[in-house]
Write a protein that holds these residues in place. Structure first.
Motif: not given
Length: 431
Positions: A155-161
């Motif tokens: 998930p891009a959100a996890k990688l962004t975090a």
């Protein structure tokens, strides 16, 4: 340096300093910091201006039509002028060292409060925009770089975090000289992005058949917000002015810097719009052909840009925070307080960016609500108030017209971009 704490507060409040020994040391520090040459000042100002704004220039042209390029150039000229008059305000009152000081010189405590409010708002919204850009580009760059992780998905959100977590420790660094290289890194990333678009235009074989209209008048308010975002670096120009060896050349620095940035924005806008037409993404890097190596380079340059900006963007807030803390606090306690506040703020920004990941709308709202205020409305208002006696009637009238123009543009742009953002949220998340 702890001996100068009291004097820093005196200067910040524009009060007559009574601690003569400390005042003398502070003056020496300020004098030795005035060592920026003309070329160095131009590089610094260009670096302050170029950032996220360049990503959306082709999208703005597609939204507003080809004639909107003249609006881009006109706003570049106008913001060059407002940079010049900020220098005039500083020359009129040499005690002023910052944007908020100019507000104090013009309208007293209310002027300082208003300037500080928009400075903090500009920093906050810029950090939100950087994080949205980080999220969007990391979603495109990650699959193109890493394969078969977690069955091909992460998930891009996890990688962004994860990316934000990597950048988080930089907010705890108190000595900004140790992270000054990040500023050069940001300029390098911007240059890589620009060259990637140019390379794709020349060698990528991309040409969209869709036609861009001459003018879309109803989109001009939101388009102006995007354009203004790219020119809204005025809150740091007073610091650049005071760091110059010869501040009398500040106007020339502004002209050269804004001319360079305007030319770059115009070239990028025309090139990107011509290549991708109506299919252009709000961030031009996301429209580049996925199979090209240069696209992967551009995507990762865009991912790294926010990570080089977090500590530098947070620095003004951190300095203000430390000045507001009790003088009895130890340096260690101040460092912990600064780090905790910065970390909390960045986590809030991350949550907001993941909740509202609509880069074009947020950028337009930031430009219409904040950039137009700090780059057009307030500089003209401050200049009229501070330098009224030495102005010609024409200059007074022109600056008052610019204030009204900025207010109209800001209100219309904020209303339209807010409405588009709300409609998008309703469409995606439901009522």
């Amino acid at each position: 340096m702890s001996q100068t704490k009291v004097c820093v507060v005196c200067v910040e409040e524009n009060k007559e300093c009574e601690c003569h020994h400390e005042k003398q040391e502070l003056d020496l520090d300020l004098e030795t910091s005035q060592n920026s040459s003309f070329l160095h000042s131009v590089i610094n100002m260009v670096g302050m201006l170029i950032g996220l704004g360049q990503l959306s220039m082709p999208y703005a042209v597609e939204s507003g039509g080809w004639i909107s390029i003249f609006l881009l150039i006109a706003l570049g000229v106008l913001t060059t002028y407002t940079s010049h008059i900020l220098g005039n305000c500083l020359r009129r009152n040499p005690k002023s060292k910052s944007y908020s000081d100019i507000g104090y010189s013009a309208f007293g405590r209310n002027g300082r409060l208003l300037a500080s409010l928009f400075i903090h708002l500009a920093i906050f919204m810029a950090l939100v925009s950087y994080t949205i850009s980080l999220h969007d580009n990391i979603a495109a760059a990650f699959p193109a770089t890493f394969k078969n992780l977690h069955n091909g998905s992460f998930p891009a959100a996890k990688l962004t975090a994860v990316a934000v977590a990597i950048a988080l420790p930089s907010l705890w660094i108190r000595d900004l000289s140790s992270i000054s290289f990040l500023s050069s890194g940001g300029i390098l990333m911007s240059a890589i992005i620009f060259m990637s678009v140019v390379y794709t235009a020349v060698f990528g074989g991309v040409l969209d058949d869709g036609r861009i209209p001459v003018l879309r008048l109803r989109n001009i308010p939101t388009v102006s917000g995007v354009y203004l975002f790219g020119f809204g670096g005025h809150i740091v120009f007073p610091n650049l002015y005071t760091s110059m060896k010869d501040p009398s050349k500040f106007t020339k620095v502004s002209i050269v810097s804004f001319a360079t940035v305007t030319a770059l924005y115009t070239a990028l806008a025309i090139t990107g719009a011509k290549m991708f037409g109506p299919n252009i993404n709000p961030q031009v890097t996301l429209s580049l052909p996925k199979h090209l190596l240069v696209t992967k380079i551009a995507l990762w340059a865009t991912v790294l840009t926010p990570m080089t900006k977090y500590a530098l963007e947070f620095a003004p807030l951190a300095i203000q925070l430390e000045r507001s803390l009790p003088l009895t606090m130890t340096d260690r306690t101040k460092l912990v307080t600064r780090g905790l506040v910065g970390s909390t703020l960045l986590l809030v920004i991350l949550a907001l960016a993941l909740t509202v990941p609509y880069f074009g709308y947020v950028l337009s709202l930031t430009g219409s609500l904040v950039s137009v205020t700090i780059a057009v409305i307030l500089p003209c208002a401050f200049y009229v108030k501070i330098c009224w006696d030495g102005m010609s009637k024409f200059t007074r009238a022109a600056n008052l017209v610019f204030v009204v123009f900025g207010c109209v543009l800001g209100v219309l742009g904020s209303f339209d971009s807010s409405k588009l953002l709300v409609n998008k949220l309703i469409l995606v998340h439901g009522t």
